[in-house]
Design a protein around this motif. Structure first.
Motif, PDB file in Angstrom:
ATOM      1  N   GLY A  35      -3.519  45.594  65.319  1.00  0.00           N
ATOM      2  CA  GLY A  35      -2.994  45.376  63.974  1.00  0.00           C
ATOM      3  C   GLY A  35      -3.150  43.960  63.470  1.00  0.00           C
ATOM      4  O   GLY A  35      -2.669  43.628  62.379  1.00  0.00           O
ATOM      5  N   SER A  62      -3.446  48.821  59.123  1.00  0.00           N
ATOM      6  CA  SER A  62      -2.548  47.664  59.070  1.00  0.00           C
ATOM      7  C   SER A  62      -3.336  46.370  58.941  1.00  0.00           C
ATOM      8  O   SER A  62      -3.002  45.490  58.137  1.00  0.00           O
ATOM      9  CB  SER A  62      -1.662  47.606  60.324  1.00  0.00           C
ATOM     10  N   LEU A 373       2.583  46.396  57.483  1.00  0.00           N
ATOM     11  CA  LEU A 373       2.294  47.358  58.542  1.00  0.00           C
ATOM     12  C   LEU A 373       2.353  48.753  57.950  1.00  0.00           C
ATOM     13  O   LEU A 373       3.247  49.064  57.160  1.00  0.00           O
ATOM     14  CB  LEU A 373       3.312  47.225  59.680  1.00  0.00           C
ATOM     15  N   THR A 374       1.401  49.590  58.317  1.00  0.00           N
ATOM     16  CA  THR A 374       1.323  50.931  57.746  1.00  0.00           C
ATOM     17  C   THR A 374       1.992  51.955  58.659  1.00  0.00           C
ATOM     18  O   THR A 374       2.243  51.703  59.830  1.00  0.00           O
ATOM     19  CB  THR A 374      -0.142  51.332  57.521  1.00  0.00           C
ATOM     20  N   GLN A 380       4.845  51.541  63.068  1.00  0.00           N
ATOM     21  CA  GLN A 380       4.922  50.101  62.839  1.00  0.00           C
ATOM     22  C   GLN A 380       5.453  49.377  64.076  1.00  0.00           C
ATOM     23  O   GLN A 380       4.947  48.308  64.454  1.00  0.00           O
ATOM     24  CB  GLN A 380       5.830  49.820  61.639  1.00  0.00           C
TER      25      GLN A 380
END
Length: 413
Positions: A35, A62, A373-374, A380
């Motif tokens: 990420g 992300s 963050l997705t 997450q």
């Protein structure tokens, strides 16, 4: 009055990261980029990210939310040659300053019992090497068959154990001035050291001098005790040019800071989403965690868990020792990708019976305030738990730049 051994938490934003990266002091390609933890660190040190490689869709999502302009090789590293990395970065072999990678090694990080500081180890007696064509070859079998691993977000990947060697294979073609690799602390213990030396030998076989150290993120401005093994590999011609050798190469690592950041100093002013906070509180009320976290008093002087002797009258079996109540004035225990999801044991708040929120975890990992963050809460939390702490990587990258890349480039100018 502030404890002389502590220091304040320093906030920063994605814009701050991009501003520092615009200095373009050195170039980086990052493999297994996740990420964006290590990439954020390189950018904080003034690095320019030319390209990343990552195969988990949620991790790529992300990463791209924060760094949309960075090109992505979005598939398993086994499918790419080093030339693919060079072509997409528009550079030639030998030009890249730093090749970064954090290859997952499940043989050293699966759950299990072991010595102090150990994250679990599954004995792997296979021999891994490069054949005459530069392919990664493994001989022998795991003591216990591994098969496909559920690596992230339910995505399956076979052969995780040889990804470190796939990373070396790419490095052999790219020939960066410096290779920086990260792995769990457990690789330095017991039988796993055979793999450690195997990796060192592999780096040496492609023309690099190698040093490694176990660094703690808490020593580099992160409010978390997070130990990781860092390899720094410098191309032999670069070493020769600037006077580095196996005797002094370890001096390239950054000097640790004796002052640390307590978890309370890091998160005390976080403004949480009340819906998220209530969700976490309600989850504990309806789960196995309630019985165990309620044993642990708020605001302890040291990190507590239900397996300690003082709680044996309430918990005779010493169960759920991975549920942690941190001391507010001390660094937070390590955040893990499973532990910070709602369903598992992990680090809880120091004076609330819930897990840390996403904003609190971002502070504890030392991420930018507005880092996106997705996915849902658990996805997450997983992304954060898998990251390399950016400020620690920034310290490593800055030291490598000052001690290796800058003096070498100055000699060539």
């Amino acid at each position: 009055m502030r404890n002389l051994n502590t220091m304040p938490y320093e906030k920063y934003t994605v814009a701050d990261v991009k501003q520092k990266s615009s200095e373009e002091l050195f170039s980086v390609i990052s493999c297994f980029a996740g990420g964006g933890g290590s990439s954020t660190g390189y950018r904080l040190a003034g690095g320019k990210l030319l390209l990343i490689n990552e195969f988990v869709a949620e991790a790529i999502a992300s990463y791209s939310q924060n760094y949309p302009d960075t090109p992505v090789l979005a598939d398993d590293i086994k499918k790419y040659s080093g030339q693919d990395f060079l072509n997409m970065s528009n550079i030639s072999s030998g030009d890249l300053d730093i090749l970064d990678g954090s290859p997952p090694c499940s043989a050293f990080s699966v759950n299990g019992k072991g010595a102090k500081g150990w994250e679990g180890y599954q004995e792997d007696t296979r021999k891994t090497y490069f054949d005459g064509d530069g392919n990664v070859v493994q001989e022998g079998e795991l003591k216990e068959a591994v098969g496909a691993k559920k690596y992230s977000d339910g995505k399956m990947q076979t052969g995780i154990e040889d990804l470190f060697l796939e990373f070396v294979r790419v490095a052999k073609e790219v020939q960066p001035k410096v290779i920086i690799a990260e792995n769990v602390k457990g690789i330095t213990f017991g039988e796993a050291r055979s793999k450690l030396f195997e990796f060192i030998k592999a780096f040496e076989s492609i023309g690099y001098e190698v040093t490694y150290n176990v660094l703690n993120a808490a020593d580099y401005g992160v409010a978390q005790g997070r130990e990781r093994t860092i390899f720094i590999c410098v191309r032999k011609d670069v070493c020769d040019a600037i006077g580095l050798n196996v005797l002094n190469l370890n001096g390239v690592f950054p000097v640790p800071n004796s002052k640390h950041i307590g978890i309370e100093d890091a998160i005390k002013d976080v403004v949480n989403d009340p819906v998220e906070e209530k969700m976490l509180l309600d989850y504990v009320e309806g789960s196995f965690q309630k019985k165990f976290i309620e044993m642990l008093p708020f605001r302890p002087e040291k990190t507590l868990h239900p397996g300690l002797p003082e709680f044996r009258h309430l918990n005779p079996k010493g169960s759920c020792f991975s549920i942690k109540r941190p001391a507010p004035h001390r660094v937070c225990p390590t955040l893990t990708q499973m532990g910070q999801q709602r369903t598992a044991s992990g680090v809880f708040h120091y004076d609330k019976n819930r897990k840390l929120t996403i904003l609190e975890m971002k502070r504890v990992m030392g991420l930018p305030e507005d880092y996106e963050l997705t996915g849902n809460f658990d996805k997450q939390a997983e992304r954060i738990g898998r990251m390399v702490a950016p400020k620690m990587m920034a310290a490593v990258a800055s030291s490598v730049y000052e001690n290796v890349i800058k003096p070498y480039n100055e000699l060539r100018d």
